[in-house]
Design a protein around this motif. Structure first.
Motif, mmCIF file in Angstrom:
data_model
loop_
_atom_site.group_PDB
_atom_site.id
_atom_site.type_symbol
_atom_site.label_atom_id
_atom_site.label_comp_id
_atom_site.label_asym_id
_atom_site.label_seq_id
_atom_site.Cartn_x
_atom_site.Cartn_y
_atom_site.Cartn_z
ATOM 1 N N LEU A 1 4.316 9.464 -8.827
ATOM 2 C CA LEU A 1 5.412 9.623 -9.785
ATOM 3 C C LEU A 1 4.931 9.655 -11.238
ATOM 4 O O LEU A 1 5.718 9.875 -12.152
ATOM 5 C CB LEU A 1 6.431 8.489 -9.614
ATOM 6 C CG LEU A 1 7.191 8.484 -8.294
ATOM 7 C CD1 LEU A 1 7.962 7.191 -8.127
ATOM 8 C CD2 LEU A 1 8.114 9.693 -8.213
ATOM 9 N N PHE A 2 3.639 9.419 -11.456
ATOM 10 C CA PHE A 2 3.117 9.311 -12.815
ATOM 11 C C PHE A 2 2.263 10.512 -13.196
ATOM 12 O O PHE A 2 1.645 11.151 -12.338
ATOM 13 C CB PHE A 2 2.302 8.018 -12.968
ATOM 14 C CG PHE A 2 3.131 6.787 -12.802
ATOM 15 C CD1 PHE A 2 3.946 6.333 -13.828
ATOM 16 C CD2 PHE A 2 3.128 6.097 -11.607
ATOM 17 C CE1 PHE A 2 4.722 5.215 -13.675
ATOM 18 C CE2 PHE A 2 3.906 4.969 -11.441
ATOM 19 C CZ PHE A 2 4.712 4.526 -12.478
ATOM 20 N N TRP B 1 11.813 5.398 -2.069
ATOM 21 C CA TRP B 1 10.895 4.874 -1.051
ATOM 22 C C TRP B 1 9.879 3.923 -1.665
ATOM 23 O O TRP B 1 9.526 2.902 -1.065
ATOM 24 C CB TRP B 1 10.187 6.015 -0.305
ATOM 25 C CG TRP B 1 11.023 6.552 0.806
ATOM 26 C CD1 TRP B 1 11.717 7.724 0.818
ATOM 27 C CD2 TRP B 1 11.292 5.918 2.062
ATOM 28 N NE1 TRP B 1 12.390 7.861 2.012
ATOM 29 C CE2 TRP B 1 12.140 6.764 2.791
ATOM 30 C CE3 TRP B 1 10.896 4.717 2.639
ATOM 31 C CZ2 TRP B 1 12.599 6.459 4.070
ATOM 32 C CZ3 TRP B 1 11.349 4.405 3.914
ATOM 33 C CH2 TRP B 1 12.185 5.270 4.607
ATOM 34 N N THR B 2 9.432 4.225 -2.865
ATOM 35 C CA THR B 2 8.514 3.323 -3.563
ATOM 36 C C THR B 2 9.170 1.959 -3.746
ATOM 37 O O THR B 2 8.561 0.921 -3.452
ATOM 38 C CB THR B 2 8.111 3.917 -4.932
ATOM 39 O OG1 THR B 2 7.487 5.187 -4.725
ATOM 40 C CG2 THR B 2 7.176 2.996 -5.684
ATOM 41 N N LEU B 3 10.408 1.962 -4.222
ATOM 42 C CA LEU B 3 11.133 0.696 -4.422
ATOM 43 C C LEU B 3 11.399 -0.017 -3.104
ATOM 44 O O LEU B 3 11.315 -1.246 -3.026
ATOM 45 C CB LEU B 3 12.441 0.950 -5.178
ATOM 46 C CG LEU B 3 12.273 1.388 -6.625
ATOM 47 C CD1 LEU B 3 13.619 1.768 -7.231
ATOM 48 C CD2 LEU B 3 11.585 0.307 -7.450
ATOM 49 N N PHE B 4 11.711 0.732 -2.068
ATOM 50 C CA PHE B 4 11.937 0.128 -0.750
ATOM 51 C C PHE B 4 10.688 -0.606 -0.277
ATOM 52 O O PHE B 4 10.748 -1.756 0.147
ATOM 53 C CB PHE B 4 12.337 1.207 0.267
ATOM 54 C CG PHE B 4 12.425 0.698 1.677
ATOM 55 C CD1 PHE B 4 13.547 0.012 2.116
ATOM 56 C CD2 PHE B 4 11.371 0.881 2.570
ATOM 57 C CE1 PHE B 4 13.627 -0.477 3.420
ATOM 58 C CE2 PHE B 4 11.438 0.408 3.870
ATOM 59 C CZ PHE B 4 12.572 -0.282 4.292
ATOM 60 N N PHE B 5 9.544 0.076 -0.337
ATOM 61 C CA PHE B 5 8.302 -0.552 0.124
ATOM 62 C C PHE B 5 7.907 -1.733 -0.760
ATOM 63 O O PHE B 5 7.443 -2.759 -0.262
ATOM 64 C CB PHE B 5 7.171 0.478 0.190
ATOM 65 C CG PHE B 5 7.355 1.504 1.269
ATOM 66 C CD1 PHE B 5 7.594 1.129 2.582
ATOM 67 C CD2 PHE B 5 7.282 2.859 0.973
ATOM 68 C CE1 PHE B 5 7.764 2.068 3.593
ATOM 69 C CE2 PHE B 5 7.445 3.810 1.975
ATOM 70 C CZ PHE B 5 7.684 3.418 3.277
ATOM 71 N N LEU B 6 8.100 -1.593 -2.060
ATOM 72 C CA LEU B 6 7.783 -2.696 -2.968
ATOM 73 C C LEU B 6 8.687 -3.898 -2.703
ATOM 74 O O LEU B 6 8.213 -5.038 -2.609
ATOM 75 C CB LEU B 6 7.920 -2.232 -4.425
ATOM 76 C CG LEU B 6 7.605 -3.273 -5.489
ATOM 77 C CD1 LEU B 6 6.169 -3.747 -5.378
ATOM 78 C CD2 LEU B 6 7.883 -2.702 -6.869
ATOM 79 N N GLY C 1 0.815 -1.216 0.000
ATOM 80 C CA GLY C 1 0.000 0.000 0.000
ATOM 81 C C GLY C 1 0.844 1.260 0.000
ATOM 82 O O GLY C 1 0.551 2.219 -0.718
ATOM 83 N N LEU C 2 1.909 1.259 0.794
ATOM 84 C CA LEU C 2 2.807 2.415 0.811
ATOM 85 C C LEU C 2 3.531 2.577 -0.526
ATOM 86 O O LEU C 2 3.730 3.700 -1.003
ATOM 87 C CB LEU C 2 3.812 2.293 1.956
ATOM 88 C CG LEU C 2 3.236 2.556 3.345
ATOM 89 C CD1 LEU C 2 4.229 2.132 4.429
ATOM 90 C CD2 LEU C 2 2.850 4.009 3.511
ATOM 91 N N ALA C 3 3.920 1.470 -1.142
ATOM 92 C CA ALA C 3 4.565 1.529 -2.465
ATOM 93 C C ALA C 3 3.612 2.162 -3.478
ATOM 94 O O ALA C 3 4.018 3.016 -4.274
ATOM 95 C CB ALA C 3 4.991 0.136 -2.916
ATOM 96 N N ILE C 4 2.352 1.768 -3.432
ATOM 97 C CA ILE C 4 1.358 2.343 -4.343
ATOM 98 C C ILE C 4 1.140 3.821 -4.017
ATOM 99 O O ILE C 4 1.116 4.670 -4.921
ATOM 100 C CB ILE C 4 0.030 1.553 -4.267
ATOM 101 C CG1 ILE C 4 0.238 0.154 -4.859
ATOM 102 C CG2 ILE C 4 -1.095 2.294 -4.981
ATOM 103 C CD1 ILE C 4 -0.889 -0.820 -4.559
ATOM 104 N N VAL D 1 9.735 -9.336 -0.663
ATOM 105 C CA VAL D 1 10.564 -10.203 0.190
ATOM 106 C C VAL D 1 9.694 -10.848 1.262
ATOM 107 O O VAL D 1 9.841 -12.040 1.562
ATOM 108 C CB VAL D 1 11.738 -9.408 0.816
ATOM 109 C CG1 VAL D 1 12.425 -10.206 1.908
ATOM 110 C CG2 VAL D 1 12.742 -9.017 -0.266
ATOM 111 N N SER D 2 8.768 -10.083 1.819
ATOM 112 C CA SER D 2 7.881 -10.622 2.842
ATOM 113 C C SER D 2 7.063 -11.794 2.295
ATOM 114 O O SER D 2 6.993 -12.861 2.922
ATOM 115 C CB SER D 2 6.945 -9.514 3.358
ATOM 116 O OG SER D 2 6.132 -9.985 4.401
ATOM 117 N N VAL D 3 6.468 -11.619 1.137
ATOM 118 C CA VAL D 3 5.669 -12.691 0.536
ATOM 119 C C VAL D 3 6.551 -13.888 0.187
ATOM 120 O O VAL D 3 6.184 -15.040 0.467
ATOM 121 C CB VAL D 3 4.908 -12.179 -0.713
ATOM 122 C CG1 VAL D 3 4.279 -13.324 -1.485
ATOM 123 C CG2 VAL D 3 3.850 -11.160 -0.302
#
Length: 184
Positions: free
Chosen positions: A105-106, A139-144, A96-99, A149-151
């Motif tokens: 950015l778009f 930050w987007t890449l970090f959260f993604l 959600g944070l990545a989104i 990795v979690s999944v």
């Protein structure tokens, strides 16, 4: 002094919650506690979101009824599959944070970190705008990456590895990300 005390209490509660969260994730001794711990952030966030509403008591009541109904209908299944709550919570928040960061950015959107910087600085230079755009992307890449990795760990590694990542490594990695950004 009061502010420092509040910060220390919040830090202690956060560390305590993560410690309990880790214990619940690797231990099968108390699945009901695990379910409760998994629901705490959802309930707290829900209460905070509806608290300002003039209908807050109705909404809180409906939420409590919904939780009670789910428990009555699916309580046994929820307890048997409580680890999925942890995955959905950890990976879901990060996705959600990545989104949330990435969507800015778009198109004609202003990157999220650029918005934050504009609050602090009256006028941003073109260099600052480029920098804040890159920080938003980082930050987007970090959260993604964290969500992925979690999944992956949840599905393909021992649950202890996932729990260690989600409950022990996650907070220091996030702090490290803040520190790296600050140094840059």
């Amino acid at each position: 002094m009061v502010r420092l005390g509040r910060f220390a209490l919040l830090a202690l509660l956060t560390v305590g919650y993560y410690a309990l969260f880790y214990y619940a994730a690797v231990s099968t001794a108390h699945p009901q506690l695990s379910v409760l711990l998994a629901l705490v952030p959802v309930v707290v966030i829900s209460v905070l979101l509806v608290w300002g509403s003039p209908y807050r008591y109705r909404m809180l009541g409906l939420g409590a009824l919904a939780i009670a109904a789910l428990w009555l209908l699916l309580g046994k299944r929820i307890v048997e599959n409580y680890m999925w709550f942890y995955l959905f919570q950890h990976a879901g928040i990060n996705a959600g944070l990545a989104i949330f960061f990435g969507i800015t950015l778009f198109g004609q959107n202003t990157p999220l970190i650029t918005r934050f910087a504009a609050i602090v600085h009256e006028e941003l230079t073109p260099g600052q705008i480029r920098y804040t755009r890159k920080v938003t992307a980082a930050w987007t890449l970090f959260f993604l990456a964290t969500a992925l990795v979690s999944v992956a760990l949840f599905l393909f590694a021992p649950i202890e590895a996932w729990a260690f990542f989600a409950n022990v490594l996650y907070l220091p990695l996030t702090i490290l990300m803040f520190a790296a950004e600050y140094l840059v």
